[in-house]
Design an enzyme around this catalytic site. Structure first.
Site, short mmCIF file in Angstrom:
data_model
loop_
_atom_site.label_atom_id
_atom_site.label_comp_id
_atom_site.label_asym_id
_atom_site.label_seq_id
_atom_site.Cartn_x
_atom_site.Cartn_y
_atom_site.Cartn_z
N LYS A 1 0.83 -1.21 0.00
CA LYS A 1 0.00 0.00 0.00
C LYS A 1 0.86 1.26 0.00
O LYS A 1 0.64 2.17 -0.78
CB LYS A 1 -0.90 -0.02 1.25
CG LYS A 1 -1.55 1.32 1.55
CD LYS A 1 -2.48 1.25 2.73
CE LYS A 1 -1.89 1.60 4.06
NZ LYS A 1 -1.55 3.00 4.28
N ASN A 2 1.85 1.27 0.90
CA ASN A 2 2.57 2.54 1.09
C ASN A 2 3.62 2.83 0.02
O ASN A 2 4.34 3.82 0.12
CB ASN A 2 3.17 2.60 2.50
CG ASN A 2 2.07 2.82 3.53
OD1 ASN A 2 0.93 3.15 3.17
ND2 ASN A 2 2.39 2.63 4.80
N CYS B 1 -6.14 7.88 9.48
CA CYS B 1 -6.51 7.07 10.65
C CYS B 1 -6.41 7.91 11.91
O CYS B 1 -5.72 8.92 11.96
CB CYS B 1 -5.55 5.91 10.79
SG CYS B 1 -5.58 4.77 9.44
N ARG C 1 -1.64 14.81 12.99
CA ARG C 1 -0.78 14.54 11.85
C ARG C 1 -0.51 15.87 11.14
O ARG C 1 -1.16 16.21 10.16
CB ARG C 1 -1.37 13.46 10.97
CG ARG C 1 -1.53 12.18 11.80
CD ARG C 1 -1.93 11.00 11.03
NE ARG C 1 -0.88 10.45 10.21
CZ ARG C 1 -1.04 9.34 9.51
NH1 ARG C 1 -2.17 8.69 9.54
NH2 ARG C 1 -0.06 8.87 8.76
N ASP D 1 3.98 0.63 12.18
CA ASP D 1 2.81 -0.07 11.61
C ASP D 1 2.74 -1.53 12.06
O ASP D 1 1.74 -2.20 11.79
CB ASP D 1 2.83 0.01 10.07
CG ASP D 1 2.54 1.42 9.58
OD1 ASP D 1 2.03 2.23 10.37
OD2 ASP D 1 2.83 1.70 8.40
N ARG E 1 -8.92 -0.94 4.03
CA ARG E 1 -8.10 0.14 3.48
C ARG E 1 -6.69 -0.35 3.17
O ARG E 1 -6.02 0.18 2.29
CB ARG E 1 -7.99 1.29 4.48
CG ARG E 1 -9.23 2.14 4.55
CD ARG E 1 -9.01 3.34 5.43
NE ARG E 1 -7.94 4.18 4.91
CZ ARG E 1 -7.58 5.34 5.41
NH1 ARG E 1 -8.22 5.83 6.46
NH2 ARG E 1 -6.60 6.04 4.90
#
Ligand code: EPU
Length: 433
Positions: A31-32, A126, A131, A321, A414
């Protein structure tokens, strides 16, 4: 769409601590990395095709954001997408999507670099603490852009339609800021030097892709990156293959350690997870690795894992993560362990649910917890608070006694592709309702 998905839940029947899972799992694309790769399509004249793209909600949302600004997004096949910039471009990011997805900020670098302006609302994401975006705002100012607060968002623009190369020192290492400015430098005028960069493998992978197609980038994967602006080659038929997701890999590794007889994790890159593999091995987990595979085995039913003290850290340190899945591991390890989350505040809030499940966790402060183990967990009703804690709840539910329900599975969707299919295949009793 999101609202309907949010109502879905997972129901999992726990294994009561038995280590019976067996078989193999194939890791999906990361994903990242695919999110910044998709953002980089703004820099290309003729677009490209990406393969091994994970079919996850964040990819869909990023695709929608791109379409709305003028990038053609076409799904060629499952996991294969092409991206090509159209003739008309809109420099305003969709408010609803950007507010829900922090990664939307990745678009600002290539948009400013190519069009000299962008408008975006403060990006959301999230619920894992504040952030801020100061690194972005300060960096764009250094590159000659003006920043205005407008309509609960930011308008950033350059007077001459082009960013200037600049020397930017990031006050802290940020994954997304490093990627954003790496892309910003590609079409900027002159040389950009980024200092105190994040060093995650996704950043190196993004840089390698851009370099293959003409970008002049040196130093990705180290703390100083140098980019000489000038653009990309007008290559036809560009293909990008998404690298394996190291967080999904680590999550399956932890699940395997806790509940598998033997689990083969295929299509992964063990080198990206050195710290996690080392810590688990030191704790007593039997792991063997080869180039693209990790095998985790439990052939001694009396095996007890040892507690460890972990501190999350930028790469190559322990990834934030994987903090939540690793905490589940520590509830099953012997003695006292600590988990020190140094990247995001609020990222330990999910642990109160583990206590409800029977874990013994002492909160020292919002960043640090002590875990006493091993403790037997009991199935409960849970709600996924973010992508990674959601996956951790799945692992906790699998090892627990009895049935668990995990609400808000949109968050899990997600970030993880076909998660219930992958889990069912290795023996987990999981249903999506
Ligand atoms: N920060 C600032 N100012 C900024 C930017 C960041 O203070 O302008 C702070 C953050 O608040 C945080 C620290 O810097 O305390 C590091 O955050 P970073 O910017 O590296 O996080 P990110 O780039 O927003 C990416 C991943 C996250 C992952 C972190 C850390 C993507 C799309 N997201 O976020 O992934 O946790 O790096 O490795 O790449 C996830 O996948 O679930 C996820 C949250």
């Amino acid at each position: 769409m999101e609202e309907t998905i949010k109502k879905e839940k997972f129901v999992i029947k726990g294994l009561s601590g038995k280590k019976t899972l067996n078989g193999s799992v194939k890791i999906s694309g990361a994903k990242n990395v695919v999110l910044p790769i998709m953002a980089s399509s703004i820099l290309f004249e003729d677009g490209f095709t990406a393969t091994n793209v994970p079919e996850i909600e964040d990819v869909k949302r990023m695709g929608e954001l791109l379409e709305q600004i003028g990038i053609g997004v076409e799904q060629r096949n499952k996991n294969i997408y092409s991206f090509k910039i159209g003739k008309k471009f809109n420099t305003e990011l969709n408010r609803d999507i950007s507010k829900k997805m922090r990664a939307s900020i990745l678009l600002t670098g290539p948009m400013l670099s190519r069009f000299g302006e962008v408008y975006f609302p403060h990006p959301g994401g999230c619920v894992i603490g504040k952030r801020p975006i100061d690194l972005f705002v300060n960096g764009f100012k250094k590159m000659g852009a003006e920043v205005r607060d407008e309509n609960d968002g930011y308008k950033i623009f350059t007077q001459k339609g082009k960013l200037n190369g600049a020397e930017i020192f990031f006050n802290l290492q940020s994954h997304t800021a490093t990627e954003t400015f790496l892309m910003a430098g590609v079409l900027a005028k002159g040389k950009t030097i980024l200092k105190n960069c994040a060093m995650e493998p996704e950043i190196t992978n993004l840089a390698d892709f851009l370099v293959t197609h003409g970008a002049k980038i040196k130093g990705a994967g180290t703390s100083t990156i140098e980019i000489i602006g000038g653009g990309l080659l007008k290559d036809k038929k560009i293909e990008y293959v998404t690298m394996p997701d190291r967080i999904e890999t680590g999550s399956f590794l932890i699940l395997g350690a806790l509940s598998a007889k033997k689990l083969i994790i295929e299509k992964c890159n063990p080198d990206d997870l050195e710290v996690v593999i080392n810590i688990l091995k030191e704790s007593g987990v039997r792991i063997t690795t080869s180039k693209n595979e990790i095998i985790v085995e439990n052939n001694n039913p009396k095996q007890i894992f040892n507690g460890v003290n972990i501190k999350t850290h930028e790469y190559p340190g322990f990834p934030t993560d994987l903090q939540a899945p690793m905490t589940i591991f520590l509830t099953q390890a012997q003695g006292e362990s600590t988990m020190f989350e140094t990247i995001f505040e609020g990222r330990l809030n999910y642990t109160e649910n583990l206590v409800r499940m029977g874990a013994e966790i002492l909160v020292w402060n919002p960043y640090k917890i002590e875990i006493k183990g091993p403790r037997k967990l009991k199935g409960k009703k849970l709600e996924s608070p973010d992508i990674r804690a959601g996956l951790a709840f799945i692992i906790a539910s699998i090892i627990a006694k009895g049935e668990s329900e995990i609400d808000n599975v949109y968050y899990i969707d997600r970030g993880y592709e076909n998660i219930e299919e992958k889990l069912s295949k290795i023996g987990v009793n999981i249903k999506r309702i």
